[in-house]
Enzyme design. Structure first.
Site, PDB file in Angstrom:
ATOM      1  N   THR A 207      -4.306  -3.846  -6.484  1.00  9.17           N
ATOM      2  CA  THR A 207      -2.956  -3.590  -6.012  1.00  9.17           C
ATOM      3  C   THR A 207      -1.891  -4.368  -6.774  1.00  9.17           C
ATOM      4  O   THR A 207      -2.103  -5.529  -7.095  1.00  9.17           O
ATOM      5  CB  THR A 207      -2.886  -4.057  -4.548  1.00  9.17           C
ATOM      6  OG1 THR A 207      -3.998  -3.531  -3.873  1.00  9.17           O
ATOM      7  CG2 THR A 207      -1.605  -3.645  -3.904  1.00  9.17           C
ATOM      8  N   ARG A 235      -9.618   6.898   3.970  1.00 10.43           N
ATOM      9  CA  ARG A 235      -9.539   5.438   4.006  1.00 10.43           C
ATOM     10  C   ARG A 235      -8.149   4.962   3.568  1.00 10.43           C
ATOM     11  O   ARG A 235      -7.615   5.370   2.555  1.00 10.43           O
ATOM     12  CB  ARG A 235     -10.593   4.857   3.079  1.00 10.43           C
ATOM     13  CG  ARG A 235     -10.670   3.321   3.050  1.00 10.43           C
ATOM     14  CD  ARG A 235      -9.868   2.718   1.915  1.00 10.43           C
ATOM     15  NE  ARG A 235     -10.124   1.271   1.775  1.00 10.43           N
ATOM     16  CZ  ARG A 235      -9.448   0.470   0.944  1.00 10.43           C
ATOM     17  NH1 ARG A 235      -8.488   0.951   0.198  1.00 10.43           N
ATOM     18  NH2 ARG A 235      -9.735  -0.798   0.877  1.00 10.43           N
ATOM     19  N   ILE A 236      -7.560   4.091   4.357  1.00 11.52           N
ATOM     20  CA  ILE A 236      -6.304   3.445   4.012  1.00 11.52           C
ATOM     21  C   ILE A 236      -6.581   1.950   3.957  1.00 11.52           C
ATOM     22  O   ILE A 236      -7.262   1.409   4.834  1.00 11.52           O
ATOM     23  CB  ILE A 236      -5.208   3.772   5.060  1.00 11.52           C
ATOM     24  CG1 ILE A 236      -4.874   5.279   5.007  1.00 11.52           C
ATOM     25  CG2 ILE A 236      -3.960   2.930   4.827  1.00 11.52           C
ATOM     26  CD1 ILE A 236      -3.907   5.739   6.080  1.00 11.52           C
ATOM     27  N   GLY A 237      -6.102   1.295   2.928  1.00  9.39           N
ATOM     28  CA  GLY A 237      -6.377  -0.136   2.748  1.00  9.39           C
ATOM     29  C   GLY A 237      -5.332  -1.013   3.388  1.00  9.39           C
ATOM     30  O   GLY A 237      -4.563  -0.593   4.266  1.00  9.39           O
ATOM     31  N   ASP A 238      -5.284  -2.248   2.929  1.00 15.05           N
ATOM     32  CA  ASP A 238      -4.359  -3.226   3.490  1.00 15.05           C
ATOM     33  C   ASP A 238      -2.938  -3.049   2.975  1.00 15.05           C
ATOM     34  O   ASP A 238      -1.975  -3.478   3.635  1.00 15.05           O
ATOM     35  CB  ASP A 238      -4.821  -4.644   3.133  1.00 15.05           C
ATOM     36  CG  ASP A 238      -4.860  -4.866   1.618  1.00 15.05           C
ATOM     37  OD1 ASP A 238      -5.340  -3.964   0.902  1.00 15.05           O
ATOM     38  OD2 ASP A 238      -4.396  -5.925   1.158  1.00 15.05           O
ATOM     39  N   THR A 258      -3.950  -9.186  -2.404  1.00 17.19           N
ATOM     40  CA  THR A 258      -4.651  -8.200  -3.221  1.00 17.19           C
ATOM     41  C   THR A 258      -6.140  -8.469  -3.094  1.00 17.19           C
ATOM     42  O   THR A 258      -6.546  -9.603  -2.846  1.00 17.19           O
ATOM     43  CB  THR A 258      -4.189  -8.291  -4.689  1.00 17.19           C
ATOM     44  OG1 THR A 258      -4.930  -7.354  -5.480  1.00 17.19           O
ATOM     45  CG2 THR A 258      -4.397  -9.683  -5.277  1.00 17.19           C
ATOM     46  N   GLY A 259      -6.934  -7.412  -3.233  1.00 10.62           N
ATOM     47  CA  GLY A 259      -8.376  -7.598  -3.123  1.00 10.62           C
ATOM     48  C   GLY A 259      -8.983  -6.554  -2.215  1.00 10.62           C
ATOM     49  O   GLY A 259      -8.484  -5.432  -2.131  1.00 10.62           O
ATOM     50  N   ASP A 260     -10.061  -6.934  -1.535  1.00  8.69           N
ATOM     51  CA  ASP A 260     -10.754  -5.985  -0.673  1.00  8.69           C
ATOM     52  C   ASP A 260      -9.967  -5.770   0.619  1.00  8.69           C
ATOM     53  O   ASP A 260     -10.062  -6.542   1.564  1.00  8.69           O
ATOM     54  CB  ASP A 260     -12.158  -6.496  -0.361  1.00  8.69           C
ATOM     55  CG  ASP A 260     -12.936  -5.457   0.442  1.00  8.69           C
ATOM     56  OD1 ASP A 260     -12.310  -4.597   1.091  1.00  8.69           O
ATOM     57  OD2 ASP A 260     -14.172  -5.501   0.422  1.00  8.69           O
ATOM     58  N   GLY A 261      -9.206  -4.688   0.625  1.00  9.42           N
ATOM     59  CA  GLY A 261      -8.299  -4.413   1.734  1.00  9.42           C
ATOM     60  C   GLY A 261      -8.984  -4.250   3.070  1.00  9.42           C
ATOM     61  O   GLY A 261      -8.399  -4.565   4.113  1.00  9.42           O
TER      62      GLY A 261
END
Ligand SMILES: *[C@@H]1O[C@H](CO)[C@@H](O)[C@H](O)[C@H]1NC(C)=O
Ligand SMILES: *[C@@H]1O[C@H](CO)[C@@H](O)[C@H](O)[C@H]1NC(C)=O
Length: 347
Positions: A207, A235-238, A258-261
């Site tokens: 991101t 799927r929607i992330g952070d 940023t990273g694994d949402g």
């Protein structure tokens, strides 16, 4: 005879002092963004220089990354989902009014941060998702177009040829670690125990998260991403979640993650960092505390956060993995003649 004090010299040294970083007003404006996405910082800076607001700068900075497909993880033509489609998540937040606009699982529209800005400006909602977000974008004048590229199609066909590995299913039949779907729940649920797997290939940049503090003190933050490769459709992330992907509050500061949402959003790391700064923590400590809270549950999570307080001090932190030991980010403020890449050692 006593010498008369040299008033001119005194005034000069005071002026010089106030340009140094020790000055309590701090070096503003500030642009801070995740990863070495230099052109994003340049675009945001230009927007401020031409009289734009902090919100305008966040929008143009993130849009620059969408256009140049930063690392293939922002904008069109990256991170195909299981069906091969690229979908986008983005958010923009105004720390003066606490207004937010965001889109999740946005399909067939390239300028996701632009659509998020329209949600902020032209609706009283916060987050629009999926096909309906696309319809909204079209009504706001955005072009409906295919986001696939040869590169994203190639990624997807390689994934299919590799028995759909990696993927994000668990406790299903057929065994998702060996076979493609469709999957269904087993008649008797035998949990595999693991709730989080390092996928190994996700440690690329992802991101763009950006924080902008206008010289007048207005703070804005935003994000834009195409999520993770081979995600389950929907799927929607952070990134579009306020407080998770980014957060801004003129009275305390701003942060972006940023990273694994899928992990990050459970901890609202950006909100938490801002609250630590409100309580008096310096930005670096605030960022580190956020990372260590997540570490307690997910020692192997992939993630980093950037933080800035209202006086323009900034910091960053990341979770150390064998494949990720340093996090790089961009800083631009009046103490630097150009956008500057900085790095922090992960903890
Ligand atoms: C994409 O693939 C098509 C068909 O294989 C090819 O004709 C086209 O030139 C490719 N485009 C790019 C930009 O490589
Ligand atoms: C921002 O952080 C810096 C560095 O720790 C600190 O000196 C400054 O007082 C902080 N600003 C505010 C408003 O807390």
């Amino acid at each position: 005879m006593a010498r008369k004090p040299n008033h001119r010299l005194l005034l000069l040294s005071l002026l010089l002092l106030c340009q140094a970083p020790v000055c309590s007003s701090g070096p503003l404006p500030l642009i801070l963004n995740t990863w070495p996405f230099r052109n994003a910082a340049v675009a945001a800076w230009r927007t401020l220089a031409s009289g734009g607001s902090a919100l305008d700068a966040v929008e143009s900075g993130c849009a620059a990354c969408e256009q140049e497909q930063c690392d293939g993880t922002v904008g069109f033509g990256g991170s195909p989902d299981e069906s091969g489609e690229t979908t986008l998540d983005a958010m923009i937040m105004d720390g003066t009014t606490m207004n937010v606009g965001a889109v999740g699982d946005l399909r067939r529209i390239k300028n996701a941060i632009g659509v998020a800005r329209k949600v902020l400006e032209h609706t009283t909602h916060t987050l629009l998702a999926g096909e309906s977000a696309t319809k909204f974008a079209e009504s706001m004048g955005f072009i409906n177009e295919d986001l696939s590229t040869n590169a994203s199609c190639a990624l997807h066909s390689d994934w299919l040829a590799w028995n759909c590995q990696p993927n994000y299913w668990r406790n299903v039949i057929p065994d998702a670690s060996k076979y493609c779907g469709p999957y269904k729940p087993p008649s008797i649920l035998k949990r595999d125990g693991s709730t989080y797997k390092e996928t190994g290939d996700s440690y690329g940049h992802d991101t763009i998260g950006m924080v902008v503090i206008h010289k007048m003190g207005n703070i804005a933050a935003g994000t834009s991403t195409n999520g993770i490769k081979f995600k389950i459709p929907g799927r929607i992330g952070d990134s579009p979640i306020p407080g998770s992907g980014a957060y801004a509050d003129d009275t305390a500061g701003a942060a972006a993650a940023t990273g694994d949402g899928d992990i990050l959003m459970r901890f609202l790391p950006s909100y938490q960092a801002v609250e630590y700064m409100r309580r008096g923590e310096d930005p670096t400590t605030a960022c580190r505390k956020v990372i260590s809270r997540i570490q307690k549950y997910f020692p192997n999570f992939f993630g980093a956060v950037v933080c800035a307080n209202v006086t323009g001090s900034y910091g960053a932190a990341c979770n150390k993995l064998s494949t990720f030991t340093q996090f790089h980010f961009m800083v631009y403020n009046p103490l630097k003649s150009e956008p500057t890449e900085e790095k922090v050692d992960c903890i």
